[in-house]
Motif scaffolding. Structure first.
Motif, PDB file in Angstrom:
ATOM      1  N   HIS A   1       0.840  -1.189   0.000  1.00 31.08           N
ATOM      2  CA  HIS A   1       0.000   0.000   0.000  1.00 31.08           C
ATOM      3  C   HIS A   1       0.877   1.242   0.000  1.00 31.08           C
ATOM      4  O   HIS A   1       1.987   1.241   0.538  1.00 31.08           O
ATOM      5  N   VAL A   2       0.374   2.299  -0.599  1.00 36.78           N
ATOM      6  CA  VAL A   2       1.023   3.604  -0.544  1.00 36.78           C
ATOM      7  C   VAL A   2       0.252   4.458   0.452  1.00 36.78           C
ATOM      8  O   VAL A   2      -0.980   4.561   0.378  1.00 36.78           O
ATOM      9  N   HIS A   3       0.962   5.051   1.400  1.00 34.56           N
ATOM     10  CA  HIS A   3       0.366   5.919   2.401  1.00 34.56           C
ATOM     11  C   HIS A   3       0.950   7.321   2.270  1.00 34.56           C
ATOM     12  O   HIS A   3       2.096   7.488   1.825  1.00 34.56           O
ATOM     13  N   VAL A   4       0.195   8.307   2.685  1.00 33.27           N
ATOM     14  CA  VAL A   4       0.696   9.677   2.602  1.00 33.27           C
ATOM     15  C   VAL A   4       1.946   9.846   3.461  1.00 33.27           C
ATOM     16  O   VAL A   4       2.832  10.649   3.130  1.00 33.27           O
ATOM     17  N   ASN A   5       2.063   9.078   4.540  1.00 33.43           N
ATOM     18  CA  ASN A   5       3.246   9.177   5.392  1.00 33.43           C
ATOM     19  C   ASN A   5       4.506   8.662   4.711  1.00 33.43           C
ATOM     20  O   ASN A   5       5.621   8.893   5.194  1.00 33.43           O
TER      21      ASN A   5
ATOM     22  N   LEU B   1       3.640  25.674   1.677  1.00 33.39           N
ATOM     23  CA  LEU B   1       3.631  24.909   2.930  1.00 33.39           C
ATOM     24  C   LEU B   1       2.209  24.635   3.397  1.00 33.39           C
ATOM     25  O   LEU B   1       1.904  23.535   3.878  1.00 33.39           O
ATOM     26  N   ASP B   2       1.342  25.627   3.263  1.00 33.79           N
ATOM     27  CA  ASP B   2      -0.055  25.431   3.687  1.00 33.79           C
ATOM     28  C   ASP B   2      -0.697  24.280   2.923  1.00 33.79           C
ATOM     29  O   ASP B   2      -1.408  23.452   3.494  1.00 33.79           O
TER      30      ASP B   2
ATOM     31  N   LEU C   1      -2.590  18.595   2.887  1.00 33.63           N
ATOM     32  CA  LEU C   1      -2.695  17.298   2.217  1.00 33.63           C
ATOM     33  C   LEU C   1      -2.203  16.144   3.089  1.00 33.63           C
ATOM     34  O   LEU C   1      -2.293  14.987   2.688  1.00 33.63           O
ATOM     35  N   GLY C   2      -1.658  16.458   4.248  1.00 32.93           N
ATOM     36  CA  GLY C   2      -1.186  15.420   5.151  1.00 32.93           C
ATOM     37  C   GLY C   2       0.238  14.973   4.928  1.00 32.93           C
ATOM     38  O   GLY C   2       0.695  14.023   5.563  1.00 32.93           O
ATOM     39  N   ILE C   3       0.964  15.641   4.016  1.00 32.88           N
ATOM     40  CA  ILE C   3       2.372  15.301   3.775  1.00 32.88           C
ATOM     41  C   ILE C   3       3.182  15.746   4.989  1.00 32.88           C
ATOM     42  O   ILE C   3       3.066  16.877   5.451  1.00 32.88           O
ATOM     43  N   LYS C   4       4.025  14.849   5.482  1.00 31.66           N
ATOM     44  CA  LYS C   4       4.715  15.085   6.751  1.00 31.66           C
ATOM     45  C   LYS C   4       6.162  15.522   6.595  1.00 31.66           C
ATOM     46  O   LYS C   4       6.796  15.898   7.582  1.00 31.66           O
TER      47      LYS C   4
ATOM     48  N   GLU D   1       6.146  21.086  13.208  1.00 27.51           N
ATOM     49  CA  GLU D   1       6.009  19.636  13.191  1.00 27.51           C
ATOM     50  C   GLU D   1       6.382  19.022  11.837  1.00 27.51           C
ATOM     51  O   GLU D   1       6.544  17.799  11.734  1.00 27.51           O
ATOM     52  N   LEU D   2       6.525  19.833  10.798  1.00 31.54           N
ATOM     53  CA  LEU D   2       6.894  19.320   9.481  1.00 31.54           C
ATOM     54  C   LEU D   2       8.351  18.852   9.516  1.00 31.54           C
ATOM     55  O   LEU D   2       9.240  19.586   9.962  1.00 31.54           O
ATOM     56  N   VAL D   3       8.599  17.625   9.076  1.00 34.80           N
ATOM     57  CA  VAL D   3       9.961  17.081   9.079  1.00 34.80           C
ATOM     58  C   VAL D   3      10.733  17.684   7.905  1.00 34.80           C
ATOM     59  O   VAL D   3      10.346  17.506   6.744  1.00 34.80           O
ATOM     60  N   VAL D   4      11.823  18.379   8.222  1.00 37.63           N
ATOM     61  CA  VAL D   4      12.634  19.036   7.201  1.00 37.63           C
ATOM     62  C   VAL D   4      13.918  18.240   6.994  1.00 37.63           C
ATOM     63  O   VAL D   4      14.714  18.063   7.915  1.00 37.63           O
TER      64      VAL D   4
END
Length: 327
Positions: free
Chosen positions: A25-29, A65-66, A71-74, A112-115
Motif C-alpha cells: 500500500h502507498v500511504h501519505v506518510n 507549505l499550507d 494534504l497530510g504530507i509530513k 512539526e513538518l519534518v525538514v
C-alpha cells in the motif's frame, strides 16, 4: 472432464476482495516532497522541464507549505539556489544561506513538518561540482570539511534530518562526526547511499541551476552498470553511521532497492527523480497515458521493491488521489 488447477482469480473477483488481499500500500506518510528556495521577493517560478514544480522565494513559501500540510504530507526535502556562487560553495554553509533561511521559515510556520536538508555543494559552486576542485578533479577530503560545515549549519537552522548527496568517500562518517561534535547527536543522516551518474537528473539541474560547468560527475557518482558496487557503497554508509539509505534514481534501479532491502535493515528510500517525473507529465499532457494510474503503479513498485519512503515530485497529486481511495 475434471481438471485440477488453482483458481487464483477467486481473490480478484471484486474490488473489496482485491483490497483485502493487497500486499503493498502507498500511504501519505511514505511521501517526501522536494522544495526549491530562491533569493528575492514575490517569486514563484515554474520550472519549464518540470510542470507543476516551482522555485519559491521565502515570502511566497507559506502558500506552498499550507497546501503541503493540508494534504497530510509530513516531510519535505529542501534545496536552495543562491544569488552568489564561488569556487568553494560558501553559501552552502553560511548561516544566512538560502537553505538555512528557508528551514527557519518552515519551522516557524510548521514546526512539526519534518525538514530534510540536502547536503551538497553543487548548487553553490561556480563550477557546479559537488566539492572543491583542483586541476579539474574534485578533492575528496578537502570537500568533506566543507560538507561538515554545511551539515552543521543546516542542523543549527532547524533541519530534522541531514541528507548528504555529494558521493564523496567517507561523507557519512565525516558528517556524523561533525554533527556529534557540534551537539547534534540526535540528528539522523539519510545517506544517498546508491546514487548513479544518471541522465535522469537533467530537469533537476534546471530546477537547482546545478549543471557542472565542465566535465561530468562520473568520478564520484556511480556507474549505472554496477550493482555490487552499490552494495559496497551502502555497506560503508551503514558502518559509518547512516540512519536511512537512498537509492537514486528510483525507477531505473528498483533492483538496487530490492538488493539493499534484502541486505540491510535500515529504512529504505526511493528517489523518484526529475526526469522520471517529467516524462510522465509530458506523456500525460499528450494524452498518451493515464497519469494517475501510471504514477500509482510506480509508487507501488517502489514499495514492492522494498522502499519505506519515497521522495517524489508527484507527492501532492498522490496525496490527493489517496484521499479518493483505491490504493
Amino acid at each position: 472432464m475434471t481438471l485440477k488447477f488453482a483458481r487464483h482469480r477467486r481473490l480478484r473477483t471484486t474490488a473489496a476482495l482485491r483490497s483485502m488481499v493487497r500486499e503493498n500500500h502507498v500511504h501519505v506518510n511514505d511521501l517526501i516532497y522536494p522544495l526549491f528556495f530562491v533569493e528575492g521577493t514575490n517569486k514563484k517560478n515554474e520550472i519549464p522541464s518540470m510542470p507543476g514544480v516551482y522555485q519559491f522565494s521565502l515570502d511566497r513559501l507559506g502558500e506552498e507549505l499550507d497546501e503541503i500540510v493540508s494534504l497530510g504530507i509530513k516531510s519535505v526535502l529542501v534545496f536552495g539556489i543562491p544569488e552568489h556562487k564561488d569556487d568553494c560553495g560558501s553559501e552552502a554553509y553560511a548561516d544566512t544561506g538560502i537553505v538555512q533561511k528557508g528551514i527557519r521559515v518552515i519551522k516557524e510556520r510548521y514546526p512539526e513538518l519534518v525538514v530534510i536538508a540536502d547536503t551538497c555543494l553543487c548548487e553553490y559552486t561556480d563550477h557546479g561540482h559537488c566539492g572543491v576542485v583542483h586541476d579539474g578533479y574534485v578533492d575528496n577530503d578537502e570537500s568533506l570539511e566543507l560538507l561538515i560545515k554545511t551539515a552543521v549549519s543546516q542542523a543549527k537552522a532547524g533541519a530534522d534530518i541531514i541528507a548528504p548527496s555529494n558521493m564523496m568517500d567517507g561523507f557519512v562518517a565525516a558528517i556524523r562526526a561533525g554533527l556529534d561534535e557540534a551537539g547534534f547527536q540526535n540528528i539522523p543522516v539519510m545517506s544517498y547511499a546508491v546514487k548513479y551518474s544518471s541522465a535522469y537528473y537533467g530537469p533537476f539541474r534546471d530546477a537547482a541551476n546545478s549543471a557542472p560547468q565542465f566535465g561530468d560527475r562520473k568520478t564520484y557518482q556511480m556507474d549505472p552498470a554496477n550493482a555490487r558496487e552499490g552494495l559496497r557503497e551502502a555497506a560503508s554508509d551503514v558502518e559509518e553511521g547512516a540512519d536511512f539509505l537512498i537509492v537514486k534514481p528510483g525507477i531505473a534501479f528498483m533492483d538496487m532497492l530490492y538488493r539493499l532491502r534484502e541486505t540491510f535493515h535500515l529504512p529504505m528510500v526511493a528517489y523518484n527523480v526529475s526526469a522520471e517525473y517529467s516524462m510522465v507529465k509530458a506523456a500525460s499532457a499528450n494524452g498518451w497515458i493515464n497519469e494517475r494510474e501510471i504514477v500509482m503503479e510506480t509508487m507501488l513498485g517502489f514499495k514492492r521493491a522494498g522502499a519505506d519512503l519515497i521522495i517524489t515530485y508527484h507527492a501532492k497529486d498522490i496525496a490527493k488521489w489517496l484521499r479518493e481511495g483505491g490504493y
